[in-house]
Design a protein around this motif. Structure first.
Motif, short mmCIF file in Angstrom:
data_model
loop_
_atom_site.label_atom_id
_atom_site.label_comp_id
_atom_site.label_asym_id
_atom_site.label_seq_id
_atom_site.Cartn_x
_atom_site.Cartn_y
_atom_site.Cartn_z
N SER A 98 52.81 13.93 97.60
CA SER A 98 53.85 13.65 96.61
C SER A 98 55.12 13.18 97.32
N ALA A 99 55.68 12.05 96.87
CA ALA A 99 56.91 11.53 97.47
C ALA A 99 58.08 12.48 97.23
N GLU A 100 58.12 13.10 96.06
CA GLU A 100 59.19 14.05 95.76
C GLU A 100 59.13 15.25 96.69
N SER A 101 57.94 15.71 97.00
CA SER A 101 57.80 16.84 97.91
C SER A 101 58.21 16.47 99.33
N LEU A 102 57.87 15.25 99.74
CA LEU A 102 58.27 14.82 101.07
C LEU A 102 59.78 14.66 101.18
N LEU A 103 60.40 14.15 100.12
CA LEU A 103 61.85 14.04 100.10
C LEU A 103 62.49 15.42 100.14
N PHE A 104 61.92 16.36 99.39
CA PHE A 104 62.41 17.74 99.44
C PHE A 104 62.29 18.29 100.86
N PHE A 129 75.85 20.46 104.42
CA PHE A 129 76.40 20.18 103.10
C PHE A 129 75.81 18.91 102.50
N LEU A 130 75.62 17.88 103.32
CA LEU A 130 75.04 16.64 102.82
C LEU A 130 73.58 16.83 102.40
N GLY A 131 72.84 17.63 103.16
CA GLY A 131 71.46 17.93 102.77
C GLY A 131 71.40 18.70 101.47
N LEU A 132 72.33 19.62 101.27
CA LEU A 132 72.39 20.35 100.00
C LEU A 132 72.70 19.41 98.84
N ALA A 133 73.56 18.43 99.08
CA ALA A 133 73.86 17.45 98.04
C ALA A 133 72.60 16.66 97.67
N GLY A 134 71.80 16.32 98.65
CA GLY A 134 70.54 15.64 98.37
C GLY A 134 69.60 16.50 97.54
N LEU A 135 69.57 17.78 97.83
CA LEU A 135 68.74 18.69 97.02
C LEU A 135 69.25 18.78 95.59
N TYR A 136 70.58 18.77 95.43
CA TYR A 136 71.14 18.79 94.07
C TYR A 136 70.79 17.53 93.30
N VAL A 137 70.78 16.38 93.97
CA VAL A 137 70.38 15.14 93.31
C VAL A 137 68.93 15.23 92.84
N MET A 138 68.09 15.83 93.67
CA MET A 138 66.68 15.99 93.27
C MET A 138 66.54 16.91 92.06
N LEU A 139 67.48 17.81 91.87
CA LEU A 139 67.45 18.72 90.73
C LEU A 139 68.15 18.13 89.49
N ASP A 140 68.50 16.84 89.54
CA ASP A 140 69.19 16.15 88.47
C ASP A 140 70.55 16.77 88.18
N ALA A 141 71.20 17.27 89.20
CA ALA A 141 72.56 17.81 89.07
C ALA A 141 73.50 16.90 89.85
N GLU A 142 73.70 15.69 89.31
CA GLU A 142 74.47 14.68 90.03
C GLU A 142 75.93 15.10 90.21
#
Length: 174
Positions: free
Chosen positions: A11-17, A48-61
C-alpha cells in the motif's frame, strides 16, 4: 502474519506512513544523541516536519499547517536565537563506554520488535472516517465561539511568559 506484512508494504499510504514515521523517530533519536545544541534543534525541526506529514495523512491539514508554522518554524528559530544569545561553557564530555552503542542498538531492536508483535496481534475496529469538507472553518468557529475564553487566557499566559523571559534575561545580563 506474513500476509499482513505483505499487505502493509504493497500500500502506498502505508509506505508513506512508514517514511514519515521513520523521519519522526530518526529525528527524535538524533535529537537525543547529538551533543551540540544547534544540531539538536535541527533534528527536532525534522521531527516536527515528519509529524506535520502524518497530520496531512490524517486529513488534518490545519493542524499540519500549524505544526509547520509554529513548531518547525517559530519554535526552532526561537531556540536557535536563545542559543545564540546565551553563553555556553563547554564542560568536558565524559567518554562513552565501548558497549554503549551496542546496548543502545539491542534496546532499540527489542523495543521495535515488541511494538511490532503487539500491533500485529491487536484487533483494530474498522470504520469510516467523515473528515468533513472544511475542517479549518470548523476549527475557527469552535475556537472563536465555544472556546474563546481559554483562547484569550492562553494569549495572556504567553504574554506573561514572554515578559518573564525578558526580565530573567535582563537579570543575567547585569
Amino acid at each position: 502474519m506474513l500476509d499482513n506484512i505483505v499487505a502493509f508494504f504493497t500500500s502506498a499510504e502505508s509506505l508513506l506512513f512508514l517514511v514519515f514515521a521513520m523521519v519522526v523517530i530518526s529525528g527524535a533519536i538524533l535529537m537525543l544523541s547529538f551533543t551540540k545544541v544547534v544540531h539538536m534543534v535541527v533534528a527536532l525541526a525534522f521531527t516536527f516536519l515528519g509529524l506535520a506529514g502524518l497530520y496531512v495523512m490524517l486529513d488534518a491539514e490545519f493542524v499540519a499547517f500549524v505544526q509547520v508554522l509554529i513548531y518547525a518554524g517559530a519554535v526552532s528559530i526561537l531556540m536557535i536565537f536563545g542559543i545564540m544569545m546565551t553563553r555556553h561553557d563547554q564542560p568536558e564530555e565524559e567518554p562513552r563506554r565501548p558497549w554503549y552503542n551496542g546496548l543502545l542498538l539491542v534496546g532499540s531492536v527489542a523495543l521495535f520488535g515488541i511494538l511490532f508483535f503487539v500491533i500485529q496481534s491487536a484487533n483494530f475496529q474498522s470504520g469510516t472516517l467523515d473528515a468533513g469538507v472544511d475542517n479549518t472553518k470548523a476549527i475557527g468557529e469552535q475556537l472563536f465561539t465555544r472556546h474563546v475564553i481559554p483562547f484569550e487566557l492562553m494569549s495572556v499566559l504567553l504574554t506573561v511568559a514572554f515578559i518573564g523571559a525578558i526580565i530573567l534575561a535582563k537579570r543575567e545580563e547585569d
